[in-house]
Scaffold this motif. Structure first.
Motif, mmCIF file in Angstrom:
data_model
loop_
_atom_site.group_PDB
_atom_site.id
_atom_site.type_symbol
_atom_site.label_atom_id
_atom_site.label_comp_id
_atom_site.label_asym_id
_atom_site.label_seq_id
_atom_site.Cartn_x
_atom_site.Cartn_y
_atom_site.Cartn_z
ATOM 1 N N SER A 151 -3.033 5.968 10.559
ATOM 2 C CA SER A 151 -4.204 6.147 11.097
ATOM 3 C C SER A 151 -4.298 5.141 12.243
ATOM 4 O O SER A 151 -3.782 4.058 12.410
ATOM 5 C CB SER A 151 -5.277 5.833 10.008
ATOM 6 O OG SER A 151 -5.391 6.825 9.010
ATOM 7 N N PRO A 152 -5.229 5.521 13.341
ATOM 8 C CA PRO A 152 -5.716 4.558 14.303
ATOM 9 C C PRO A 152 -6.089 3.135 13.846
ATOM 10 O O PRO A 152 -6.663 2.966 13.018
ATOM 11 C CB PRO A 152 -6.601 5.249 15.183
ATOM 12 C CG PRO A 152 -6.352 6.651 14.679
ATOM 13 C CD PRO A 152 -5.995 6.696 13.572
ATOM 14 N N GLN A 153 -5.490 2.175 14.570
ATOM 15 C CA GLN A 153 -5.688 0.665 14.360
ATOM 16 C C GLN A 153 -7.257 0.438 14.367
ATOM 17 O O GLN A 153 -7.743 -0.278 13.262
ATOM 18 C CB GLN A 153 -4.943 -0.151 15.131
ATOM 19 C CG GLN A 153 -3.552 -0.011 14.943
ATOM 20 C CD GLN A 153 -2.812 -1.217 15.940
ATOM 21 O OE1 GLN A 153 -3.302 -2.129 16.431
ATOM 22 N NE2 GLN A 153 -1.262 -1.066 15.691
ATOM 23 N N ASP A 154 -8.160 0.950 15.372
ATOM 24 C CA ASP A 154 -9.486 0.626 15.323
ATOM 25 C C ASP A 154 -10.099 1.447 14.094
ATOM 26 O O ASP A 154 -11.041 0.866 13.336
ATOM 27 C CB ASP A 154 -10.117 1.150 16.504
ATOM 28 C CG ASP A 154 -9.798 2.576 16.692
ATOM 29 O OD1 ASP A 154 -8.786 3.140 16.243
ATOM 30 O OD2 ASP A 154 -10.741 3.197 17.465
ATOM 31 N N VAL A 155 -9.531 2.541 13.402
ATOM 32 C CA VAL A 155 -10.204 3.199 12.371
ATOM 33 C C VAL A 155 -9.810 2.496 11.321
ATOM 34 O O VAL A 155 -10.657 2.234 10.076
ATOM 35 C CB VAL A 155 -9.711 4.753 12.522
ATOM 36 C CG1 VAL A 155 -10.219 5.366 11.027
ATOM 37 C CG2 VAL A 155 -10.200 5.451 13.661
ATOM 38 N N GLN A 156 -8.472 1.793 10.946
ATOM 39 C CA GLN A 156 -8.243 1.121 9.903
ATOM 40 C C GLN A 156 -9.109 0.059 9.901
ATOM 41 O O GLN A 156 -9.403 -0.449 8.592
ATOM 42 C CB GLN A 156 -6.761 0.589 10.203
ATOM 43 C CG GLN A 156 -5.486 1.845 10.178
ATOM 44 C CD GLN A 156 -4.291 1.235 10.167
ATOM 45 O OE1 GLN A 156 -4.137 0.332 9.238
ATOM 46 N NE2 GLN A 156 -3.404 1.851 10.821
ATOM 47 N N MET A 157 -9.529 -0.858 10.843
ATOM 48 C CA MET A 157 -10.091 -2.165 10.800
ATOM 49 C C MET A 157 -11.347 -1.577 10.353
ATOM 50 O O MET A 157 -12.231 -2.366 9.466
ATOM 51 C CB MET A 157 -10.041 -2.705 11.898
ATOM 52 C CG MET A 157 -8.758 -3.365 12.486
ATOM 53 S SD MET A 157 -8.603 -4.413 13.807
ATOM 54 C CE MET A 157 -8.679 -3.160 15.247
ATOM 55 N N GLU A 158 -12.047 -0.664 10.876
ATOM 56 C CA GLU A 158 -13.416 -0.288 10.399
ATOM 57 C C GLU A 158 -13.551 0.156 8.895
ATOM 58 O O GLU A 158 -14.409 -0.347 8.300
ATOM 59 C CB GLU A 158 -13.865 0.921 11.305
ATOM 60 C CG GLU A 158 -15.329 1.272 11.063
ATOM 61 C CD GLU A 158 -15.648 2.711 12.034
ATOM 62 O OE1 GLU A 158 -16.945 3.069 11.942
ATOM 63 O OE2 GLU A 158 -15.075 2.934 12.860
ATOM 64 N N VAL A 159 -12.725 0.927 8.725
ATOM 65 C CA VAL A 159 -12.699 1.490 7.193
ATOM 66 C C VAL A 159 -12.469 0.275 6.086
ATOM 67 O O VAL A 159 -12.965 0.024 4.828
ATOM 68 C CB VAL A 159 -11.783 2.732 6.932
ATOM 69 C CG1 VAL A 159 -11.562 3.030 5.524
ATOM 70 C CG2 VAL A 159 -12.120 3.867 7.589
ATOM 71 N N PHE A 160 -11.486 -0.691 6.523
ATOM 72 C CA PHE A 160 -11.216 -1.864 5.783
ATOM 73 C C PHE A 160 -12.194 -2.723 5.561
ATOM 74 O O PHE A 160 -12.779 -3.176 4.568
ATOM 75 C CB PHE A 160 -10.078 -2.569 6.379
ATOM 76 C CG PHE A 160 -9.588 -3.831 5.659
ATOM 77 C CD1 PHE A 160 -9.443 -3.916 4.313
ATOM 78 C CD2 PHE A 160 -9.512 -5.154 6.322
ATOM 79 C CE1 PHE A 160 -9.553 -5.107 3.859
ATOM 80 C CE2 PHE A 160 -9.139 -6.201 5.656
ATOM 81 C CZ PHE A 160 -9.228 -6.300 4.111
#
Length: 318
Positions: free
Chosen positions: A138-147
Motif C-alpha cells: 500500500s502507498p506509504q502515505d496511505v499506510q501512515m494515515e490508516v495506522f
C-alpha cells in the motif's frame, strides 16, 4: 555379556557420567513437557488451516501452548478471527485491525467496524497495524494515515496495540509519539530490527515480540545480538509463531551448535513432525522459546514463565 559387565565395572566413572547425562536429559524433557506458553500471534484464519484446524489447536495444547491470539489483518480476517474464538473458548483470542499491506482497502466504515469487533471480550487487541516500507503493498502515505487512525482507535477503546513495522522505524516512532500521553500498552510484533531500534521501542514502553526469525538472523546488530547482550528485559519479552509463517529452521547452518544442543527432543518432535516452511504451526512455540533462552543464557522455564505472565498482563487473558 560377562565381558560387557567387566568393562562397565572397570569404568565406574564413565558409567556414572552416562547415567548422569541420561538423568539430566530426562529432567530437561520433563521441564519441556510442563511449559505453559502463550502464542501472541498466529494467523489461524489462513486457508492453510481450513481442513484441520482442530488438529492444529490440539497439537498446540499438547506442546504446552495454552493461549493463542489469532491475528486480524483485514476487516474480514478480523471477523473470522473473532468467530474462531467462539469455537475454541478460553484457548483462542483475537485482534482486530488492518495490516499495512491492506491499508489501501480502508474505507470510512472500517473504524466503526473494528471498534465493534473490539467491543467483544474475546478480542484483546487492535491490530495487526503499522507500517511496512519494505514491500509497500500500500502507498506509504496511505499506510501512515490508516495506522494513525488505528492508534487513535486503540486509545479510544483502551485495548493494546499489536504493531507491525518493517523499514519504517522513524515514522512508527513519530506517529506513536503523537499519542504518548494516552496510548495503551503495545507490542512490536515479530521484531527484526537493530539494537538501537529495540532500545528506542523499549524506552517508549513497548513490549518486543520474537518469532522463529531467529534462525536466519546473522547480523552483528540484529535480534541474536540483542538477546546475547541481554538488552531485552524479561518483563518486556513476548513470544509468537506468526504461523503459518516464520518457520524456525533449526537445522539451518546459521544457528550455532550450542543453540541446537539446547533444543529438547520433545520440542523438536512437534516441530519436525508437524511444521514446514510452507506451514508453520503454533506447536513450534517451545522450540522458539528454547532458542531465545539459549541466546539469552537463561533457564528455559524462566523465560517461558516470564513471557506467559507478560502476555496475561498485556492482553488480560483469563
Amino acid at each position: 555379556m560377562a565381558d560387557n559387565q567387566a568393562k562397565s565395572e572397570d569404568n565406574p566413572e564413565k558409567v556414572a557420567d552416562s547415567l548422569s547425562a541420561l538423568k539430566i536429559k530426562q529432567i530437561e524433557d520433563e521441564v519441556a513437557s510442563s511449559y505453559l506458553l502463550v502464542d501472541i500471534g498466529a494467523n489461524l484464519t489462513n486457508s492453510k488451516y481450513s481442513r484441520d484446524l482442530d488438529s492444529v489447536v490440539e497439537r498446540a495444547k499438547d506442546a504446552g501452548v495454552k493461549k493463542i491470539m489469532v491475528t486480524g489483518a483485514s476487516v474480514q480476517c478480523s471477523k473470522e478471527a473473532l468467530r474462531l474464538t467462539r469455537l475454541y473458548p478460553g484457548m483462542l483470542y483475537s485482534s482486530a485491525g488492518i495490516h499495512p499491506h491492506d491499508a489501501k482497502t480502508w474505507t470510512d466504515d472500517c473504524y466503526d467496524i473494528i471498534k465493534e469487533l473490539a467491543s467483544n471480550p474475546e478480542c484483546v487487541a487492535i491490530g495487526e497495524c503499522g507500517l511496512d516500507f519494505n514491500r509497500n503493498f500500500s502507498p506509504q502515505d496511505v499506510q501512515m494515515e490508516v495506522f494513525e487512525k488505528q492508534v487513535q482507535l486503540a486509545c479510544e477503546v483502551g485495548k493494546p496495540l499489536f504493531l507491525h513495522e518493517r523499514d519504517a522505524h522513524d515514522d512508527m516512532v513519530r506517529i506513536l509519539g503523537k499519542f504518548k500521553d494516552r496510548m495503551p500498552p503495545a507490542v512490536l510484533h515479530c521484531f527484526t530490527g537493530t539494537t538501537a531500534q529495540a532500545l528506542k521501542y523499549l524506552d517508549m514502553g513497548l513490549y518486543i515480540g520474537l518469532t522463529g526469525f531467529l534462525w536466519k538472523d546473522k547480523t552483528d546488530d540484529g535480534v541474536r545480538s540483542i538477546l546475547e547482550k541481554g538488552l531485552i528485559p524479561l518483563d518486556r519479552l513476548l513470544i509468537e509463531t506468526d504461523a503459518p509463517f516464520m518457520y524456525p529452521n533449526v537445522r539451518g547452518s546459521k544457528i550455532p551448535a550450542h543453540i541446537k544442543q539446547a533444543l529438547s527432543d520433545r520440542s523438536l518432535s512437534f516441530l519436525n513432525r508437524y511444521c514446514t516452511f510452507q506451514r508453520n504451526e503454533p506447536c513450534s512455540l517451545p522450540v522458539i522459546v528454547e532458542m531465545i533462552a539459549a541466546y539469552m543464557k537463561r533457564p528455559v522455564d524462566e523465560v517461558a514463565m516470564a513471557t506467559t505472565i507478560n502476555a496475561i498482563k498485556l492482553f488480560g487473558f483469563s
